[in-house]
Design a protein around this motif. Structure first.
Motif, PDB file in Angstrom:
ATOM      1  N   GLY A  45      -4.639   6.461  -5.238  1.00  0.00           N
ATOM      2  CA  GLY A  45      -3.674   7.553  -5.184  1.00  0.00           C
ATOM      3  C   GLY A  45      -3.112   7.732  -3.781  1.00  0.00           C
ATOM      4  N   ILE A  46      -3.993   7.612  -2.783  1.00  0.00           N
ATOM      5  CA  ILE A  46      -3.548   7.716  -1.388  1.00  0.00           C
ATOM      6  C   ILE A  46      -2.604   6.561  -1.039  1.00  0.00           C
ATOM      7  CG2 ILE A  46      -4.306   7.564   1.014  1.00  0.00           C
ATOM      8  CD1 ILE A  46      -6.865   9.056   0.141  1.00  0.00           C
ATOM      9  N   VAL A  47      -2.974   5.351  -1.439  1.00  0.00           N
ATOM     10  CA  VAL A  47      -2.128   4.183  -1.160  1.00  0.00           C
ATOM     11  C   VAL A  47      -0.746   4.372  -1.781  1.00  0.00           C
ATOM     12  CG1 VAL A  47      -1.804   1.729  -1.625  1.00  0.00           C
ATOM     13  CG2 VAL A  47      -4.040   2.561  -0.896  1.00  0.00           C
ATOM     14  N   GLU A  48      -0.710   4.823  -3.022  1.00  0.00           N
ATOM     15  CA  GLU A  48       0.575   5.057  -3.705  1.00  0.00           C
ATOM     16  C   GLU A  48       1.388   6.134  -3.000  1.00  0.00           C
ATOM     17  OE1 GLU A  48       3.842   5.505  -5.997  1.00  0.00           O
ATOM     18  OE2 GLU A  48       2.450   3.803  -5.924  1.00  0.00           O
ATOM     19  N   GLY A  49       0.755   7.261  -2.681  1.00  0.00           N
ATOM     20  CA  GLY A  49       1.470   8.355  -2.034  1.00  0.00           C
ATOM     21  C   GLY A  49       2.027   7.985  -0.672  1.00  0.00           C
ATOM     22  N   VAL A  50       1.272   7.183   0.079  1.00  0.00           N
ATOM     23  CA  VAL A  50       1.708   6.785   1.418  1.00  0.00           C
ATOM     24  C   VAL A  50       2.856   5.775   1.347  1.00  0.00           C
ATOM     25  CG1 VAL A  50       1.027   5.516   3.499  1.00  0.00           C
ATOM     26  CG2 VAL A  50      -0.483   7.268   2.550  1.00  0.00           C
ATOM     27  N   THR A  51       2.792   4.840   0.405  1.00  0.00           N
ATOM     28  CA  THR A  51       3.705   3.689   0.451  1.00  0.00           C
ATOM     29  C   THR A  51       4.905   3.750  -0.483  1.00  0.00           C
ATOM     30  OG1 THR A  51       2.337   2.514  -1.186  1.00  0.00           O
ATOM     31  CG2 THR A  51       1.828   2.154   1.151  1.00  0.00           C
ATOM     32  N   GLU A  52       4.937   4.665  -1.448  1.00  0.00           N
ATOM     33  CA  GLU A  52       6.007   4.637  -2.454  1.00  0.00           C
ATOM     34  C   GLU A  52       7.401   4.724  -1.845  1.00  0.00           C
ATOM     35  OE1 GLU A  52       8.113   4.061  -5.586  1.00  0.00           O
ATOM     36  OE2 GLU A  52       5.922   4.077  -5.815  1.00  0.00           O
ATOM     37  N   PHE A  53       7.595   5.585  -0.851  1.00  0.00           N
ATOM     38  CA  PHE A  53       8.937   5.796  -0.316  1.00  0.00           C
ATOM     39  C   PHE A  53       9.158   5.163   1.052  1.00  0.00           C
ATOM     40  CE2 PHE A  53       8.117   9.293  -3.288  1.00  0.00           C
ATOM     41  CZ  PHE A  53       9.104   8.992  -4.208  1.00  0.00           C
ATOM     42  N   LEU A  54       8.125   4.542   1.587  1.00  0.00           N
ATOM     43  CA  LEU A  54       8.290   3.774   2.817  1.00  0.00           C
ATOM     44  C   LEU A  54       8.731   2.358   2.442  1.00  0.00           C
ATOM     45  CD1 LEU A  54       5.075   4.775   4.817  1.00  0.00           C
ATOM     46  CD2 LEU A  54       7.277   5.967   4.695  1.00  0.00           C
ATOM     47  N   PRO A  55       9.487   1.686   3.306  1.00  0.00           N
ATOM     48  CA  PRO A  55       9.956   0.335   2.969  1.00  0.00           C
ATOM     49  C   PRO A  55       8.871  -0.722   3.177  1.00  0.00           C
ATOM     50  CG  PRO A  55      10.778   0.968   5.121  1.00  0.00           C
ATOM     51  CD  PRO A  55      10.065   2.178   4.573  1.00  0.00           C
ATOM     52  N   VAL A  56       7.707  -0.491   2.547  1.00  0.00           N
ATOM     53  CA  VAL A  56       6.569  -1.393   2.739  1.00  0.00           C
ATOM     54  C   VAL A  56       5.969  -1.885   1.421  1.00  0.00           C
ATOM     55  CG1 VAL A  56       5.984  -0.376   4.977  1.00  0.00           C
ATOM     56  CG2 VAL A  56       4.937   0.553   2.896  1.00  0.00           C
ATOM     57  N   SER A  57       6.509  -1.429   0.285  1.00  0.00           N
ATOM     58  CA  SER A  57       6.085  -1.842  -1.060  1.00  0.00           C
ATOM     59  C   SER A  57       4.791  -1.190  -1.528  1.00  0.00           C
ATOM     60  CB  SER A  57       5.919  -3.368  -1.165  1.00  0.00           C
ATOM     61  OG  SER A  57       5.502  -3.716  -2.485  1.00  0.00           O
ATOM     62  N   SER A  58       4.953  -0.166  -2.356  1.00  0.00           N
ATOM     63  CA  SER A  58       3.780   0.501  -2.919  1.00  0.00           C
ATOM     64  C   SER A  58       3.052  -0.418  -3.908  1.00  0.00           C
ATOM     65  CB  SER A  58       4.193   1.795  -3.634  1.00  0.00           C
ATOM     66  OG  SER A  58       5.093   1.529  -4.694  1.00  0.00           O
ATOM     67  N   THR A  59       3.809  -1.120  -4.757  1.00  0.00           N
ATOM     68  CA  THR A  59       3.194  -2.036  -5.723  1.00  0.00           C
ATOM     69  C   THR A  59       2.426  -3.134  -5.006  1.00  0.00           C
ATOM     70  OG1 THR A  59       4.944  -1.628  -7.352  1.00  0.00           O
ATOM     71  CG2 THR A  59       3.626  -3.617  -7.646  1.00  0.00           C
ATOM     72  N   GLY A  60       3.031  -3.668  -3.957  1.00  0.00           N
ATOM     73  CA  GLY A  60       2.357  -4.711  -3.190  1.00  0.00           C
ATOM     74  C   GLY A  60       1.063  -4.222  -2.576  1.00  0.00           C
ATOM     75  N   HIS A  61       1.073  -3.014  -2.021  1.00  0.00           N
ATOM     76  CA  HIS A  61      -0.146  -2.465  -1.419  1.00  0.00           C
ATOM     77  C   HIS A  61      -1.220  -2.188  -2.476  1.00  0.00           C
ATOM     78  CE1 HIS A  61       2.084  -2.094   2.303  1.00  0.00           C
ATOM     79  NE2 HIS A  61       0.973  -1.726   2.910  1.00  0.00           N
ATOM     80  N   LEU A  62      -0.808  -1.741  -3.650  1.00  0.00           N
ATOM     81  CA  LEU A  62      -1.783  -1.499  -4.712  1.00  0.00           C
ATOM     82  C   LEU A  62      -2.407  -2.810  -5.186  1.00  0.00           C
ATOM     83  CD1 LEU A  62       0.093   1.246  -6.766  1.00  0.00           C
ATOM     84  CD2 LEU A  62      -2.038   1.544  -5.486  1.00  0.00           C
ATOM     85  N   ILE A  63      -1.597  -3.869  -5.242  1.00  0.00           N
ATOM     86  CA  ILE A  63      -2.127  -5.182  -5.618  1.00  0.00           C
ATOM     87  C   ILE A  63      -3.123  -5.679  -4.571  1.00  0.00           C
ATOM     88  CG2 ILE A  63      -1.524  -7.620  -5.921  1.00  0.00           C
ATOM     89  CD1 ILE A  63       1.127  -6.646  -7.169  1.00  0.00           C
ATOM     90  N   LEU A  64      -2.758  -5.544  -3.301  1.00  0.00           N
ATOM     91  CA  LEU A  64      -3.667  -5.972  -2.231  1.00  0.00           C
ATOM     92  C   LEU A  64      -4.938  -5.127  -2.200  1.00  0.00           C
ATOM     93  CD1 LEU A  64      -1.178  -6.679   0.709  1.00  0.00           C
ATOM     94  CD2 LEU A  64      -2.412  -8.354  -0.689  1.00  0.00           C
TER      95      LEU A  64
END
Length: 269
Positions: free
Chosen positions: A11-30
């Motif tokens: 949840g933290i990873v999603e909240g931090v990365t969803e709107f930053l240009p860093v890829s929320s899906t990519g971070h969740l996969i990693l």
């Protein structure tokens, strides 16, 4: 207890990365790969909790949505253009996403693709920041229709995990002459129909598994939703300030470092 920690972390990873240009899906996969999660078990959870982050935009920009809603009732041209731009930019992702849905799913567990996309996207941000034309379009309603269509198609690049939906739309807008803050906010607003569509598709497709309790249940999804919402509210407030003062280059270097570190780690497994 372990599952609760996993839920909060994702949840933290999603909240931090969803709107930053860093890829929320990519971070969740990693994150799934790094922490040894069962990727298939958490796949639906990772998609659905994005709605928590989307709700953060609705809450933070409620005055904008209220004003647009009232404007539509009065047939205000600015409000009509605002809604038109968001919906038109959404159409390419909806059509192409439905057409190649299976191919997209095949990439969702590929951490190597995510790592490479993070690095390439980082260099793309640096290039756009350096060579983009002067930004003279201010306000979502003021973006010309042709540029809106272009941004909509560029958003489709984010179907490759690691590219970043917000990154693709923001970079596309900057390259087409849209001012930084407007580019970021247009990306926020465009996320609402895009992620609602993607989440609805996943819920319908996986309704039997969700109802039977296979994988991650509704309670876990609800907790992840709340965590993503709270974190996204905090992050979006800070993001606009950073972009206004420093641009997007700090996120580019983060992508390059994170992608490189992930690749090194993956090759040592």
């Amino acid at each position: 207890m372990t599952d609760i920690i996993n839920i909060i972390l994702l949840g933290i990873v999603e909240g931090v990365t969803e709107f930053l240009p860093v890829s929320s899906t990519g971070h969740l996969i990693l994150a799934t790969k790094l922490l040894g999660y069962d990727a298939e078990k958490w796949a639906v959870f990772n998609i659905v909790i994005q709605l928590g982050a989307i709700l953060a935009i609705v809450v933070l920009y409620w005055r904008t949505f209220w004003a647009v809603g009232l404007g539509l009732l009065k047939r205000d041209p600015v409000s009509i253009r605002f809604v038109r731009n968001v919906l038109v930019a959404f159409v390419p992702a909806a059509v192409i996403g439905l057409a190649i849905h299976k191919q997209i799913e095949a990439l969702l567990g590929n951490a190597e693709v995510v790592s490479i996309a993070l690095i390439v996207g980082g260099f793309a941000i640096i290039a756009v920041e350096r060579f983009a034309p002067k930004s003279d379009i201010v306000g979502v309603a003021e973006i010309p229709l042709g540029k809106v269509v272009g941004i909509g198609f560029l958003q489709c690049l984010a179907m490759v995990p690691g590219v970043s939906r917000s990154g693709a739309t923001i970079l596309g807008a900057l390259a087409l002459g849209v001012e930084r803050r407007t580019a970021a906010e247009f990306s926020f607003f465009l996320a609402i129909p895009t992620m609602l569509g993607a989440t609805t598709l996943e819920l319908v497709k996986n309704r039997d598994a969700l109802m039977s309790g296979v994988g991650v249940g509704f309670g876990a999804i609800a907790l992840g939703f709340v965590v993503a919402f709270v974190v996204a509210v905090i992050v979006v407030r800070g993001f606009i300030g950073i972009v206004t003062r420093f641009g997007f280059v700090p996120f580019a270097w983060y992508r390059i470092v994170a992608g490189s570190a992930a690749l090194i780690w993956l090759f040592t497994l």
